[in-house]
Design a protein around this motif. Sequence first.
Motif, PDB file in Angstrom:
ATOM      1  N   ALA A 183      -3.711  13.311  -0.825  1.00  0.00           N
ATOM      2  CA  ALA A 183      -2.442  12.628  -0.640  1.00  0.00           C
ATOM      3  C   ALA A 183      -1.823  12.252  -1.975  1.00  0.00           C
ATOM      4  O   ALA A 183      -0.605  12.330  -2.168  1.00  0.00           O
ATOM      5  CB  ALA A 183      -2.630  11.383   0.224  1.00  0.00           C
ATOM      6  N   GLY A 184      -2.652  11.852  -2.924  1.00  0.00           N
ATOM      7  CA  GLY A 184      -2.166  11.517  -4.258  1.00  0.00           C
ATOM      8  C   GLY A 184      -1.560  12.705  -4.971  1.00  0.00           C
ATOM      9  O   GLY A 184      -0.540  12.593  -5.657  1.00  0.00           O
ATOM     10  N   ARG A 185      -2.171  13.884  -4.796  1.00  0.00           N
ATOM     11  CA  ARG A 185      -1.625  15.100  -5.432  1.00  0.00           C
ATOM     12  C   ARG A 185      -0.281  15.475  -4.839  1.00  0.00           C
ATOM     13  O   ARG A 185       0.567  16.049  -5.526  1.00  0.00           O
ATOM     14  CB  ARG A 185      -2.619  16.264  -5.254  1.00  0.00           C
ATOM     15  CG  ARG A 185      -3.899  16.151  -6.051  1.00  0.00           C
ATOM     16  CD  ARG A 185      -4.625  17.484  -6.095  1.00  0.00           C
ATOM     17  NE  ARG A 185      -4.945  18.007  -4.769  1.00  0.00           N
ATOM     18  CZ  ARG A 185      -6.080  17.748  -4.115  1.00  0.00           C
ATOM     19  NH1 ARG A 185      -6.994  16.958  -4.672  1.00  0.00           N
ATOM     20  NH2 ARG A 185      -6.308  18.265  -2.929  1.00  0.00           N
ATOM     21  N   SER A 186      -0.102  15.159  -3.551  1.00  0.00           N
ATOM     22  CA  SER A 186       1.137  15.554  -2.868  1.00  0.00           C
ATOM     23  C   SER A 186       2.264  14.555  -3.075  1.00  0.00           C
ATOM     24  O   SER A 186       3.416  14.847  -2.729  1.00  0.00           O
ATOM     25  CB  SER A 186       0.864  15.696  -1.359  1.00  0.00           C
ATOM     26  OG  SER A 186      -0.115  16.674  -1.123  1.00  0.00           O
ATOM     27  N   ALA A 187       1.917  13.372  -3.601  1.00  0.00           N
ATOM     28  CA  ALA A 187       2.931  12.312  -3.739  1.00  0.00           C
ATOM     29  C   ALA A 187       4.003  12.692  -4.749  1.00  0.00           C
ATOM     30  O   ALA A 187       3.747  13.414  -5.712  1.00  0.00           O
ATOM     31  CB  ALA A 187       2.243  11.020  -4.169  1.00  0.00           C
ATOM     32  N   TYR A 229       0.858  -1.188   0.000  1.00  0.00           N
ATOM     33  CA  TYR A 229       0.000   0.000   0.000  1.00  0.00           C
ATOM     34  C   TYR A 229       0.892   1.234   0.000  1.00  0.00           C
ATOM     35  O   TYR A 229       1.756   1.384   0.867  1.00  0.00           O
ATOM     36  CB  TYR A 229      -0.897   0.015   1.237  1.00  0.00           C
ATOM     37  CG  TYR A 229      -1.951  -1.058   1.223  1.00  0.00           C
ATOM     38  CD1 TYR A 229      -3.211  -0.809   0.677  1.00  0.00           C
ATOM     39  CD2 TYR A 229      -1.689  -2.320   1.743  1.00  0.00           C
ATOM     40  CE1 TYR A 229      -4.181  -1.797   0.654  1.00  0.00           C
ATOM     41  CE2 TYR A 229      -2.657  -3.313   1.723  1.00  0.00           C
ATOM     42  CZ  TYR A 229      -3.906  -3.049   1.177  1.00  0.00           C
ATOM     43  OH  TYR A 229      -4.861  -4.039   1.152  1.00  0.00           O
ATOM     44  N   ASP A 230       0.688   2.101  -0.984  1.00  0.00           N
ATOM     45  CA  ASP A 230       1.467   3.326  -0.973  1.00  0.00           C
ATOM     46  C   ASP A 230       0.773   4.364  -0.083  1.00  0.00           C
ATOM     47  O   ASP A 230      -0.318   4.139   0.439  1.00  0.00           O
ATOM     48  CB  ASP A 230       1.738   3.844  -2.385  1.00  0.00           C
ATOM     49  CG  ASP A 230       0.474   4.240  -3.132  1.00  0.00           C
ATOM     50  OD1 ASP A 230      -0.513   4.669  -2.494  1.00  0.00           O
ATOM     51  OD2 ASP A 230       0.469   4.139  -4.380  1.00  0.00           O
ATOM     52  N   ALA A 231       1.421   5.513   0.067  1.00  0.00           N
ATOM     53  CA  ALA A 231       0.911   6.512   1.000  1.00  0.00           C
ATOM     54  C   ALA A 231      -0.484   6.995   0.617  1.00  0.00           C
ATOM     55  O   ALA A 231      -1.351   7.179   1.479  1.00  0.00           O
ATOM     56  CB  ALA A 231       1.884   7.694   1.066  1.00  0.00           C
ATOM     57  N   ALA A 232      -0.725   7.182  -0.668  1.00  0.00           N
ATOM     58  CA  ALA A 232      -2.019   7.685  -1.115  1.00  0.00           C
ATOM     59  C   ALA A 232      -3.127   6.636  -0.991  1.00  0.00           C
ATOM     60  O   ALA A 232      -4.308   6.964  -1.097  1.00  0.00           O
ATOM     61  CB  ALA A 232      -1.926   8.180  -2.550  1.00  0.00           C
ATOM     62  N   ALA A 254       3.754  12.611   8.284  1.00  0.00           N
ATOM     63  CA  ALA A 254       5.164  12.208   8.332  1.00  0.00           C
ATOM     64  C   ALA A 254       5.506  11.188   7.255  1.00  0.00           C
ATOM     65  O   ALA A 254       6.660  11.079   6.834  1.00  0.00           O
ATOM     66  CB  ALA A 254       5.504  11.639   9.707  1.00  0.00           C
ATOM     67  N   HIS A 255       4.492  10.454   6.790  1.00  0.00           N
ATOM     68  CA  HIS A 255       4.717   9.423   5.778  1.00  0.00           C
ATOM     69  C   HIS A 255       3.959   9.708   4.482  1.00  0.00           C
ATOM     70  O   HIS A 255       3.898   8.847   3.601  1.00  0.00           O
ATOM     71  CB  HIS A 255       4.310   8.058   6.337  1.00  0.00           C
ATOM     72  CG  HIS A 255       5.131   7.646   7.520  1.00  0.00           C
ATOM     73  ND1 HIS A 255       6.382   7.077   7.400  1.00  0.00           N
ATOM     74  CD2 HIS A 255       4.890   7.758   8.844  1.00  0.00           C
ATOM     75  CE1 HIS A 255       6.879   6.844   8.605  1.00  0.00           C
ATOM     76  NE2 HIS A 255       5.996   7.242   9.499  1.00  0.00           N
ATOM     77  N   GLY A 256       3.374  10.886   4.379  1.00  0.00           N
ATOM     78  CA  GLY A 256       2.655  11.242   3.171  1.00  0.00           C
ATOM     79  C   GLY A 256       1.322  10.558   3.020  1.00  0.00           C
ATOM     80  O   GLY A 256       0.729  10.558   1.927  1.00  0.00           O
ATOM     81  N   ALA A 257       0.813   9.963   4.090  1.00  0.00           N
ATOM     82  CA  ALA A 257      -0.469   9.259   4.029  1.00  0.00           C
ATOM     83  C   ALA A 257      -1.625  10.254   4.068  1.00  0.00           C
ATOM     84  O   ALA A 257      -1.477  11.406   4.490  1.00  0.00           O
ATOM     85  CB  ALA A 257      -0.586   8.270   5.184  1.00  0.00           C
ATOM     86  N   ALA A 258      -2.785   9.777   3.636  1.00  0.00           N
ATOM     87  CA  ALA A 258      -3.999  10.584   3.730  1.00  0.00           C
ATOM     88  C   ALA A 258      -4.457  10.640   5.180  1.00  0.00           C
ATOM     89  O   ALA A 258      -4.195   9.732   5.967  1.00  0.00           O
ATOM     90  CB  ALA A 258      -5.087   9.968   2.854  1.00  0.00           C
TER      91      ALA A 258
END
Length: 240
Positions: free
Chosen positions: A236-240, A169-172, A189-193
Amino acid sequence: MGGALLVLWDIDQTLIKTDGVGTEAYSEAVLETIGSPWRGDMTFNGLTERAMAARVLRMHDIEPDPALLTLFLANLERSLLARAEAIKARGYALTGARAALEALGGEPGARQSVLTGNFRTVAEMKLRAFDLHSWIDFAIGAYGDDEVERNALIPHAWRRAEARYGRVYDAAQTVILGDTVRDVEAALAHGAAVVAVASGTTAAADLRDAGAEVVIADLGDTAGVLTAIGRATEAAGRSA
């Protein structure tokens, strides 16, 4: 919603409230461990049990060396588990918690667990007390047993989910739902939603100031919860 999604719930003041039972357990564990009456407080929202235990010992003028901290944590876990009936009698599931868990349980590709400062044993006990456990896969959660700092918990959930389901599972694709600034910080901290839920003692404005783009008042609107999760994963996807 669609697609793979790892949903990690905070427990206390997000899904349930326990009406002071935790303070009673800490008081008993302090007395049992160091022989002193309780003179601490429980205002450190979002800490893991390990971090909270160290702070509580210092409140009692005791330096938490590793051996003493291990003993205190064992006494605390036992004291909390012994209060299962008190939690059930005095606590309650927050409005909308069951409906939100059930709705997400019906979403194809969604897996639900917890990201909590609680011991794993206590996390399971609390959710079972209010019959909220059926939708939670505790084997892929992250707990206060795992780390001192909450910010370090998410990788444990990722590792366990990959081992159990063979999926990375990725951050988004990961969303944290919690009521404190520390929940928000752990996700970011981990780019998660993150969906911040203002159902505890932290104001919605403070959750936004901590970096939560999506903040909801509570879990009462099930459709709104699902929409919030979708918005958070998109952000979160936009920030990845």
